[in-house]
Design a protein around this motif. Structure first.
Motif: not given
Length: 458
Positions: A28-40, A436-442
């Motif tokens: 969950i801590v990683r999910m908060k930091k970089d959710p796109i990479a974590y969910l992938g 490449p653009a940076t993703l901002q998952p809010v």
């Protein structure tokens, strides 16, 4: 895209795959930091993956389309929404976005007439003038072969379009209140979503006070507009007029002011922020793929050149529509969907306790090579070419899935087609910086950097 018979999903084992991480909390801590990479990463672990826990609540990611379909169409007694008691519940109130069970079904049925296809030409007429104003501003920049912050321009344009479609008139002061309140509220919700410890929203922390004060100002502004709308109806009917005409299906009574306020806010966000996000990624991709842009322009050039774009022209833009859908496949504005188990529930052979949270990542599903051929490739033809093997509708979720699929998807697609068709008929855009653009998952999958495009007349 057609749905074909999909092979049965492998049964989730009695103990699902689990993401590595801290004891109990998992990742969950990683999910908060970089959710796109974590969910992938989690999407490759199995059909259902345990991400970790917060308190008594376990979080699972559902990755198989058949199981996604089961979750999104599950009986409401088994699986419900997660929006009722958090920031979104306060921000949107008792709206079709946050309601559950029979009240949600009733509200959805009452809303349906406002979003019927027959209303779209009226809304098209309201929004068309706002696009022309953007064209006028772009023209001077194009003549000078200059650059434009397209992300900011699209945010401003779509704000003006939805305000005009909503209220029938331009209301710049309210648009400013809406912008500030929703921007802060949605970002605040994202910060709290994965917080290991968060005080209740009623507790007077500075952040909570700022959020609650912003919602109060937002509500007061919209109530004032509703009252003025009743006293002085605009010449052109907008969505507010259509919402005012919604009736209780049994009694025939209109909505209360609180009900109307909740649906105005929900419709505004759906027609503005989500569509702005989709439009920004669309122009980013068009800037990176001139060959695809040329095909869109060729389709637009086949329209009559001696008059402005009309509503009926939109139905002829098949490749343009496929390009929009493909952009939303690669960059779905709603990058994360969630549901909460309301009573013990079995999913693919896995027994889940009540209060478990089920996460579905459209971003991960849309890029899974198990469901899409060359998933990282921007290829609008995949929506017409049956040989590409896109076989399962539950692997494509730009507007959600099941009974709660976005009711305003017709309005959103109309907005996007209008913008692309009008701007690409007049201008040629190229990326000022191809990095490449940076993703901002809010709450939505935003582009972190401004989208700067060089612009020239066609």
């Amino acid at each position: 895209m057609t749905e074909a018979a999909a092979p049965s999903a492998p049964a989730a084992p009695g103990r699902p795959a689990a993401m590595p991480g801290l004891p109990y909390f998992g990742g969950i801590v990683r999910m908060k930091k970089d959710p796109i990479a974590y969910l992938g990463e989690a999407s490759r672990k199995g059909p259902v993956v345990l991400l970790g826990r917060l308190g008594r609540r376990a979080f699972y990611q559902v990755n198989d389309p058949d199981l996604v379909r089961s979750v999104m169409t599950a009986p409401r007694a088994d699986v419900g929404m997660t929006r009722t008691s958090d920031v979104l519940g306060i921000l949107f109130g008792e709206s079709v976005f946050t309601m559950q069970d029979e009240p949600w079904r009733k509200r959805r049925d009452e809303l349906q007439p406002a979003f019927r296809t027959s209303n779209l030409p009226e809304l098209f007429g309201s929004a068309a003038g706002e696009i022309e104003r953007t064209v006028d501003r772009f023209q001077a920049v194009a003549d000078a072969r200059g650059s434009v912050d397209c992300s900011a321009a699209l945010l401003d344009l779509l704000q003006r379009m939805i305000v005009r479609m909503m209220f029938g008139v331009a209301v710049p002061e309210t648009a400013e209140h809406l912008t500030r309140a929703f921007d802060y509220g949605l970002e605040y919700r994202q910060r709290r979503r994965w917080s290991l410890a968060g005080l209740p929203l009623w507790f007077p922390t500075p952040a909570n006070r700022r959020f609650n004060d912003g919602v109060a100002r937002l509500n007061a502004s919209i109530v004032e507009i509703i009252e003025d709308h009743r006293a002085h109806p605009p010449e052109r009917a907008g969505l507010l007029t259509m919402l005012m005409e919604c009736r209780d299906e049994k009694t025939g009574a209109g909505w209360s002011d609180d009900e109307l306020l909740a649906e105005v806010k929900t419709t505004f966000v759906a027609g503005w922020l989500t569509t702005t996000t989709a439009a920004t990624w669309l122009f980013d991709l068009l800037g990176r793929h001139p060959g695809i842009t040329d095909r869109v322009v060729a389709e637009l050039d086949a329209l009559p050149a001696d008059r402005p774009l009309g509503y009926d022209d939109l139905h002829r833009l098949e490749y343009t529509e496929d390009t929009i859908l493909e952009a939303m496949r690669l960059f779905p504005p709603g990058w994360l969907l969630s549901r909460r188990v309301r009573r013990p529930y079995t999913l693919g052979g896995l027994r889940l306790d009540d209060n478990a949270v089920l996460l579905v990542s459209p971003y991960a599903l849309h890029r899974d090579p198990a469901h899409w051929r060359e998933p990282q490739r921007f290829d609008p033809d995949r929506f017409r070419d049956s040989t590409h093997g896109e076989a399962h509708k539950a692997a494509f979720l730009p507007f959600g899935y099941g009974p709660r699929v976005c009711i305003g998807r017709g309005v959103a697609m109309m907005e996007l087609k209008m913008i692309v068709a009008t701007l690409l008929r007049r201008f040629r855009f190229t990326l000022a910086d191809p990095a490449p653009a940076t993703l901002q998952p809010v709450s939505f999958l935003r582009r972190a950097e401004p989208l700067v495009l060089d612009i020239a007349p066609r």
